[in-house]
Motif scaffolding. Structure first.
Motif, PDB file in Angstrom:
ATOM      1  N   SER A 110       0.752  -1.242  -0.120  1.00 59.68           N
ATOM      2  CA  SER A 110       0.049   0.115   0.080  1.00 59.68           C
ATOM      3  C   SER A 110       0.872   1.198  -0.026  1.00 59.68           C
ATOM      4  O   SER A 110       2.043   1.484   0.609  1.00 59.68           O
ATOM      5  CB  SER A 110      -1.022   0.059   1.288  1.00 59.68           C
ATOM      6  N   GLY A 111       0.396   2.315  -0.842  1.00 60.45           N
ATOM      7  CA  GLY A 111       1.015   3.627  -0.891  1.00 60.45           C
ATOM      8  C   GLY A 111       2.573   3.521  -1.910  1.00 60.45           C
ATOM      9  O   GLY A 111       2.752   4.777  -2.165  1.00 60.45           O
ATOM     10  N   SER A 112       2.545   2.172  -2.548  1.00 59.94           N
ATOM     11  CA  SER A 112       3.538   2.215  -3.646  1.00 59.94           C
ATOM     12  C   SER A 112       3.220   2.689  -4.853  1.00 59.94           C
ATOM     13  O   SER A 112       1.750   3.090  -4.871  1.00 59.94           O
ATOM     14  CB  SER A 112       4.390   0.923  -3.627  1.00 59.94           C
ATOM     15  N   ARG A 113       3.994   2.861  -5.889  1.00 60.89           N
ATOM     16  CA  ARG A 113       3.745   3.379  -7.234  1.00 60.89           C
ATOM     17  C   ARG A 113       3.258   2.333  -8.003  1.00 60.89           C
ATOM     18  O   ARG A 113       4.350   1.108  -8.104  1.00 60.89           O
ATOM     19  CB  ARG A 113       4.700   4.107  -7.793  1.00 60.89           C
ATOM     20  N   GLY A 114       2.078   2.119  -8.629  1.00 65.92           N
ATOM     21  CA  GLY A 114       1.845   0.877  -9.322  1.00 65.92           C
ATOM     22  C   GLY A 114       2.191   0.844 -10.880  1.00 65.92           C
ATOM     23  O   GLY A 114       3.022   1.660 -11.267  1.00 65.92           O
ATOM     24  N   PRO A 115       1.871  -0.159 -11.595  1.00 65.18           N
ATOM     25  CA  PRO A 115       2.597  -0.360 -13.127  1.00 65.18           C
ATOM     26  C   PRO A 115       2.060   0.903 -13.913  1.00 65.18           C
ATOM     27  O   PRO A 115       2.605   0.943 -14.901  1.00 65.18           O
ATOM     28  CB  PRO A 115       1.784  -1.733 -13.319  1.00 65.18           C
ATOM     29  N   ASN A 116       1.111   1.579 -13.673  1.00 66.94           N
ATOM     30  CA  ASN A 116       0.291   2.740 -14.442  1.00 66.94           C
ATOM     31  C   ASN A 116       0.804   3.968 -13.889  1.00 66.94           C
ATOM     32  O   ASN A 116       0.521   5.191 -14.268  1.00 66.94           O
ATOM     33  CB  ASN A 116      -1.199   2.611 -14.518  1.00 66.94           C
ATOM     34  N   GLY A 117       1.710   4.032 -12.853  1.00 67.15           N
ATOM     35  CA  GLY A 117       2.110   5.269 -12.271  1.00 67.15           C
ATOM     36  C   GLY A 117       1.457   5.725 -11.128  1.00 67.15           C
ATOM     37  O   GLY A 117       1.792   6.851 -10.606  1.00 67.15           O
ATOM     38  N   GLY A 118       0.310   5.228 -10.682  1.00 62.52           N
ATOM     39  CA  GLY A 118      -0.467   5.701  -9.844  1.00 62.52           C
ATOM     40  C   GLY A 118      -0.274   5.075  -8.398  1.00 62.52           C
ATOM     41  O   GLY A 118       0.546   4.420  -8.186  1.00 62.52           O
ATOM     42  N   GLN A 119      -0.832   5.660  -7.488  1.00 64.04           N
ATOM     43  CA  GLN A 119      -0.706   5.167  -6.130  1.00 64.04           C
ATOM     44  C   GLN A 119      -1.507   3.950  -5.658  1.00 64.04           C
ATOM     45  O   GLN A 119      -2.575   3.924  -6.286  1.00 64.04           O
ATOM     46  CB  GLN A 119      -1.203   6.155  -4.963  1.00 64.04           C
ATOM     47  N   VAL A 120      -1.033   2.882  -5.160  1.00 60.87           N
ATOM     48  CA  VAL A 120      -1.632   1.664  -4.821  1.00 60.87           C
ATOM     49  C   VAL A 120      -2.241   1.580  -3.312  1.00 60.87           C
ATOM     50  O   VAL A 120      -1.225   1.932  -2.494  1.00 60.87           O
ATOM     51  CB  VAL A 120      -0.711   0.501  -5.032  1.00 60.87           C
ATOM     52  N   GLN A 121      -3.245   1.054  -3.260  1.00 61.21           N
ATOM     53  CA  GLN A 121      -3.947   0.811  -1.866  1.00 61.21           C
ATOM     54  C   GLN A 121      -4.614  -0.280  -1.822  1.00 61.21           C
ATOM     55  O   GLN A 121      -5.074  -0.687  -2.917  1.00 61.21           O
ATOM     56  CB  GLN A 121      -4.894   2.162  -1.413  1.00 61.21           C
ATOM     57  N   ASP A 122      -4.680  -1.078  -0.597  1.00 62.59           N
ATOM     58  CA  ASP A 122      -5.590  -2.138  -0.562  1.00 62.59           C
ATOM     59  C   ASP A 122      -6.986  -1.779  -0.437  1.00 62.59           C
ATOM     60  O   ASP A 122      -7.377  -0.710   0.120  1.00 62.59           O
ATOM     61  CB  ASP A 122      -5.107  -2.765   0.960  1.00 62.59           C
ATOM     62  N   ILE A 123      -7.834  -2.497  -1.072  1.00 61.85           N
ATOM     63  CA  ILE A 123      -9.113  -2.128  -1.228  1.00 61.85           C
ATOM     64  C   ILE A 123      -9.907  -3.791  -1.112  1.00 61.85           C
ATOM     65  O   ILE A 123      -9.995  -4.468  -1.906  1.00 61.85           O
ATOM     66  CB  ILE A 123      -9.859  -1.480  -2.514  1.00 61.85           C
ATOM     67  N   GLY A 124     -10.276  -3.736   0.172  1.00 61.01           N
ATOM     68  CA  GLY A 124     -10.856  -5.211   0.589  1.00 61.01           C
ATOM     69  C   GLY A 124      -9.788  -6.177   0.258  1.00 61.01           C
ATOM     70  O   GLY A 124      -8.608  -6.182   0.611  1.00 61.01           O
ATOM     71  N   SER A 125     -10.175  -7.261  -0.434  1.00 56.11           N
ATOM     72  CA  SER A 125      -9.178  -8.505  -0.751  1.00 56.11           C
ATOM     73  C   SER A 125      -8.273  -8.244  -2.068  1.00 56.11           C
ATOM     74  O   SER A 125      -7.743  -9.097  -2.436  1.00 56.11           O
ATOM     75  CB  SER A 125      -9.623  -9.834  -0.806  1.00 56.11           C
ATOM     76  N   TYR A 126      -8.275  -7.063  -2.508  1.00 51.10           N
ATOM     77  CA  TYR A 126      -7.565  -6.630  -3.972  1.00 51.10           C
ATOM     78  C   TYR A 126      -6.875  -5.277  -3.413  1.00 51.10           C
ATOM     79  O   TYR A 126      -6.613  -4.774  -2.538  1.00 51.10           O
ATOM     80  CB  TYR A 126      -8.611  -6.079  -4.742  1.00 51.10           C
ATOM     81  N   HIS A 127      -6.123  -4.925  -4.320  1.00 45.67           N
ATOM     82  CA  HIS A 127      -5.441  -3.730  -4.664  1.00 45.67           C
ATOM     83  C   HIS A 127      -5.967  -2.993  -5.642  1.00 45.67           C
ATOM     84  O   HIS A 127      -6.741  -3.332  -6.649  1.00 45.67           O
ATOM     85  CB  HIS A 127      -3.973  -3.966  -5.290  1.00 45.67           C
ATOM     86  N   ALA A 128      -6.155  -1.261  -5.495  1.00 46.34           N
ATOM     87  CA  ALA A 128      -6.434  -0.492  -6.470  1.00 46.34           C
ATOM     88  C   ALA A 128      -5.378   0.321  -6.628  1.00 46.34           C
ATOM     89  O   ALA A 128      -4.666   0.930  -5.772  1.00 46.34           O
ATOM     90  CB  ALA A 128      -7.824   0.183  -5.989  1.00 46.34           C
ATOM     91  N   GLU A 129      -5.403   0.703  -7.923  1.00 46.43           N
ATOM     92  CA  GLU A 129      -4.435   1.922  -8.463  1.00 46.43           C
ATOM     93  C   GLU A 129      -5.151   3.091  -8.887  1.00 46.43           C
ATOM     94  O   GLU A 129      -5.772   2.926  -9.652  1.00 46.43           O
ATOM     95  CB  GLU A 129      -3.488   1.242  -9.218  1.00 46.43           C
ATOM     96  N   LEU A 130      -4.781   4.345  -8.055  1.00 52.43           N
ATOM     97  CA  LEU A 130      -5.501   5.523  -8.664  1.00 52.43           C
ATOM     98  C   LEU A 130      -4.529   5.999  -9.357  1.00 52.43           C
ATOM     99  O   LEU A 130      -3.430   6.649  -8.984  1.00 52.43           O
ATOM    100  CB  LEU A 130      -5.945   6.353  -7.390  1.00 52.43           C
ATOM    101  N   VAL A 131      -5.128   6.363 -10.565  1.00 49.44           N
ATOM    102  CA  VAL A 131      -4.175   7.314 -11.667  1.00 49.44           C
ATOM    103  C   VAL A 131      -5.119   8.696 -11.959  1.00 49.44           C
ATOM    104  O   VAL A 131      -6.125   8.501 -12.476  1.00 49.44           O
ATOM    105  CB  VAL A 131      -3.710   6.616 -12.941  1.00 49.44           C
ATOM    106  N   LEU A 132      -4.461   9.847 -11.701  1.00 48.36           N
ATOM    107  CA  LEU A 132      -5.276  10.982 -12.080  1.00 48.36           C
ATOM    108  C   LEU A 132      -4.405  11.635 -13.266  1.00 48.36           C
ATOM    109  O   LEU A 132      -3.261  11.807 -13.466  1.00 48.36           O
ATOM    110  CB  LEU A 132      -4.980  12.095 -11.104  1.00 48.36           C
ATOM    111  N   ARG A 133      -5.103  11.563 -14.755  1.00 47.40           N
ATOM    112  CA  ARG A 133      -4.740  12.229 -15.660  1.00 47.40           C
ATOM    113  C   ARG A 133      -5.446  13.364 -16.219  1.00 47.40           C
ATOM    114  O   ARG A 133      -6.818  13.016 -16.689  1.00 47.40           O
ATOM    115  CB  ARG A 133      -4.474  11.294 -16.888  1.00 47.40           C
TER     116      ARG A 133
END
Length: 129
Positions: free
Chosen positions: A24-47
């Motif tokens: 959590s909090g790291s940079r994901g494969p698309n350049g956004g921030q990664v956070q845990d969301i339930g039993s998954y990861h979500a990467e938020l990217v703002l363009r």
């Protein structure tokens, strides 16, 4: 000692991708921030004004989002905007919001995948690299 040897002997058998878990909090494969969301990861990217959310499992494989419902609540400059996120191809949810380019933005993403419970993640999007 035998337990330790057994564990050490089994380490090479663990797939490399399992060891590549994005914290959590790291940079994901698309350049956004990664956070845990339930039993998954979500990467938020703002363009620009586009809000992109990519969903991954805990082995960092894309999770299909067809049929999912989601929204992002963006907070910045004393204003709040709620943006519906629409499933696109593969693991991508997308929406458009006028606060996406604001400095100091905070976001709360709510996600419901088909047959799953509703989950949330809080983001403080990372500055561009």
């Amino acid at each position: 000692m035998p337990t330790r040897r057994l564990i050490l002997a089994a380490l090479p058998l663990i797939p490399g991708r399992a060891l590549a878990h994005l914290p959590s909090g790291s940079r994901g494969p698309n350049g956004g921030q990664v956070q845990d969301i339930g039993s998954y990861h979500a990467e938020l990217v703002l363009r620009g004004n586009d809000i992109l959310v990519f969903v991954f499992d805990h082995n960092d494989r894309p999770v299909p989002v067809a049929g999912a419902t989601a929204q992002a609540v963006l907070l910045a400059n004393g204003r709040q905007a709620t943006v519906p996120l629409t499933p696109k191809e593969g693991n991508l949810l997308q929406g458009t919001g006028d606060l996406a380019e604001a400095r100091g933005i905070r976001a709360v993403v709510t996600l419901t995948l088909p047959g799953q419970r509703t989950t949330q993640a809080r983001f403080t999007p990372l500055d561009p690299a």
